[in-house]
Design a protein around this motif. Structure first.
Motif, PDB file in Angstrom:
ATOM      1  N   SER A 182       0.817  -1.220   0.000  1.00 53.28           N
ATOM      2  CA  SER A 182       0.000   0.000   0.000  1.00 53.28           C
ATOM      3  C   SER A 182       0.850   1.269   0.000  1.00 53.28           C
ATOM      4  O   SER A 182       0.377   2.335  -0.382  1.00 53.28           O
ATOM      5  N   LYS A 183       2.102   1.157   0.381  1.00 57.35           N
ATOM      6  CA  LYS A 183       2.997   2.325   0.419  1.00 57.35           C
ATOM      7  C   LYS A 183       3.670   2.589  -0.928  1.00 57.35           C
ATOM      8  O   LYS A 183       4.278   3.627  -1.123  1.00 57.35           O
ATOM      9  N   LEU A 184       3.585   1.632  -1.864  1.00 53.65           N
ATOM     10  CA  LEU A 184       4.262   1.773  -3.155  1.00 53.65           C
ATOM     11  C   LEU A 184       3.426   2.611  -4.123  1.00 53.65           C
ATOM     12  O   LEU A 184       2.250   2.384  -4.285  1.00 53.65           O
ATOM     13  N   ALA A 185       4.081   3.544  -4.759  1.00 49.78           N
ATOM     14  CA  ALA A 185       3.434   4.347  -5.800  1.00 49.78           C
ATOM     15  C   ALA A 185       4.501   4.735  -6.815  1.00 49.78           C
ATOM     16  O   ALA A 185       5.645   5.009  -6.454  1.00 49.78           O
ATOM     17  N   LEU A 186       4.119   4.741  -8.072  1.00 51.17           N
ATOM     18  CA  LEU A 186       5.024   5.164  -9.140  1.00 51.17           C
ATOM     19  C   LEU A 186       4.692   6.601  -9.520  1.00 51.17           C
ATOM     20  O   LEU A 186       3.716   6.852 -10.233  1.00 51.17           O
ATOM     21  N   PHE A 187       5.469   7.543  -9.013  1.00 49.98           N
ATOM     22  CA  PHE A 187       5.334   8.955  -9.374  1.00 49.98           C
ATOM     23  C   PHE A 187       3.912   9.493  -9.166  1.00 49.98           C
ATOM     24  O   PHE A 187       3.459  10.336  -9.920  1.00 49.98           O
ATOM     25  N   ASP A 188       3.196   8.987  -8.202  1.00 46.32           N
ATOM     26  CA  ASP A 188       1.806   9.361  -7.936  1.00 46.32           C
ATOM     27  C   ASP A 188       0.901   9.144  -9.145  1.00 46.32           C
ATOM     28  O   ASP A 188      -0.135   9.802  -9.296  1.00 46.32           O
ATOM     29  N   LEU A 189       1.285   8.231 -10.026  1.00 38.74           N
ATOM     30  CA  LEU A 189       0.474   7.900 -11.195  1.00 38.74           C
ATOM     31  C   LEU A 189       0.056   6.434 -11.211  1.00 38.74           C
ATOM     32  O   LEU A 189      -0.925   6.079 -11.852  1.00 38.74           O
ATOM     33  N   GLY A 190       0.805   5.575 -10.537  1.00 46.31           N
ATOM     34  CA  GLY A 190       0.499   4.153 -10.577  1.00 46.31           C
ATOM     35  C   GLY A 190       0.577   3.521  -9.207  1.00 46.31           C
ATOM     36  O   GLY A 190       1.493   3.802  -8.435  1.00 46.31           O
ATOM     37  N   TRP A 191      -0.405   2.681  -8.924  1.00 45.91           N
ATOM     38  CA  TRP A 191      -0.459   1.966  -7.663  1.00 45.91           C
ATOM     39  C   TRP A 191      -0.608   0.482  -7.942  1.00 45.91           C
ATOM     40  O   TRP A 191      -1.220   0.089  -8.938  1.00 45.91           O
ATOM     41  N   CYS A 192      -0.050  -0.319  -7.064  1.00 49.03           N
ATOM     42  CA  CYS A 192      -0.147  -1.763  -7.197  1.00 49.03           C
ATOM     43  C   CYS A 192      -1.279  -2.263  -6.315  1.00 49.03           C
ATOM     44  O   CYS A 192      -1.252  -2.107  -5.103  1.00 49.03           O
ATOM     45  N   PHE A 193      -2.288  -2.850  -6.939  1.00 50.07           N
ATOM     46  CA  PHE A 193      -3.406  -3.435  -6.205  1.00 50.07           C
ATOM     47  C   PHE A 193      -3.120  -4.928  -6.043  1.00 50.07           C
ATOM     48  O   PHE A 193      -3.728  -5.771  -6.697  1.00 50.07           O
ATOM     49  N   PHE A 194      -2.190  -5.234  -5.164  1.00 54.59           N
ATOM     50  CA  PHE A 194      -1.694  -6.591  -4.970  1.00 54.59           C
ATOM     51  C   PHE A 194      -2.797  -7.550  -4.542  1.00 54.59           C
ATOM     52  O   PHE A 194      -2.778  -8.728  -4.905  1.00 54.59           O
ATOM     53  N   TYR A 195      -3.757  -7.075  -3.792  1.00 55.17           N
ATOM     54  CA  TYR A 195      -4.822  -7.935  -3.284  1.00 55.17           C
ATOM     55  C   TYR A 195      -5.648  -8.569  -4.398  1.00 55.17           C
ATOM     56  O   TYR A 195      -6.330  -9.573  -4.180  1.00 55.17           O
ATOM     57  N   LEU A 196      -5.605  -8.012  -5.601  1.00 52.14           N
ATOM     58  CA  LEU A 196      -6.356  -8.591  -6.716  1.00 52.14           C
ATOM     59  C   LEU A 196      -5.875  -9.995  -7.064  1.00 52.14           C
ATOM     60  O   LEU A 196      -6.616 -10.778  -7.652  1.00 52.14           O
ATOM     61  N   GLY A 197      -4.635 -10.314  -6.709  1.00 53.50           N
ATOM     62  CA  GLY A 197      -4.118 -11.662  -6.950  1.00 53.50           C
ATOM     63  C   GLY A 197      -4.996 -12.729  -6.322  1.00 53.50           C
ATOM     64  O   GLY A 197      -5.209 -13.796  -6.905  1.00 53.50           O
TER      65      GLY A 197
END
Length: 161
Positions: free
Chosen positions: A12-27
Motif C-alpha cells: 500500500s505504500k508503493l506508488a510510481l510517481f503518484d500515477l500508478g499503484w499496485c493493487f496486490f490484493y487482486l491476486g
C-alpha cells in the motif's frame, strides 16, 4: 488473506510517481480456481473490496470494482477457453496456461478493474486524461507484480491425481 495482509502492510505504500499503484490484493481474486462458483466469487470480491475500503476509507470504491472483476471473470475465462477446455482442478497459473493466455487474462481483468476503480474514485470525466494515465500505469504495475509472484511462487507442473 495473505494477499490482503501483504497489500496492507507492504504494497500500500508503493506508488510510481503518484500515477500508478499496485493493487496486490487482486491476486487473491484473479488466481481463484477456475471452477469456483460465481456466487462465491462475488461474495469473496465484495468482502475483499470491503476490507480494502475500510483500510483506505474509500467508501465502497474497492468493493464495487472488485465485484465487477469477479462478475466479469467467468466471461473472460470463457472468452479465453483453450481448445481442449479447462479441467475442473485447473487454477489460473502462468506455467499451466501459458504466458500469452496469462497476459491477456490479466490485462483484461486488471484493466477493467482499474478503469472502474479510477472512474468511480474520480466521480466525473473532468480530469479524464490524467485518470487514463493512472489506469494504464497502475494496470502495468499490478500486472507485472502479479506475474512475478506467479513465476516465483506458483508450481510449474500440473499435479497428477
Amino acid at each position: 488473506m495473505f494477499y490482503m495482509a501483504v497489500h496492507m502492510l507492504l504494497v500500500s505504500k508503493l506508488a510510481l510517481f503518484d500515477l500508478g499503484w499496485c493493487f496486490f490484493y487482486l491476486g487473491f481474486l484473479l488466481f481463484l480456481p477456475i471452477g469456483t462458483p460465481i456466487v462465491l466469487q462475488l461474495v469473496l470480491g465484495f468482502v475483499t473490496g470491503l476490507l480494502m475500503d475500510i483500510f483506505y476509507d474509500t467508501g465502497g470504491v474497492h468493493a464495487a470494482a472488485a465485484v465487477l472483476l469477479c462478475y466479469l471473470r467467468p466471461w473472460v475465462l470463457r472468452l479465453l477457453t483453450p481448445r481442449d477446455g479447462y479441467e475442473t482442478q485447473d487454477s489460473v497459473n502462468v506455467h499451466q496456461m501459458g504466458g500469452q493466455w496469462f497476459v491477456v487474462y490479466m490485462a483484461l481483468l486488471i484493466g477493467l478493474h482499474h478503469t472502474a476503480f479510477f472512474l468511480l474514485e474520480l466521480g466525473s470525466f473532468q480530469a479524464f486524461g490524467l485518470t487514463l494515465v493512472k489506469i494504464v500505469v497502475s494496470t502495468l504495475f499490478t500486472g507485472l507484480t502479479l506475474l512475478i509472484i506467479q513465476l516465483i511462487f506458483f508450481p510449474t507442473k500440473r499435479r497428477n491425481r
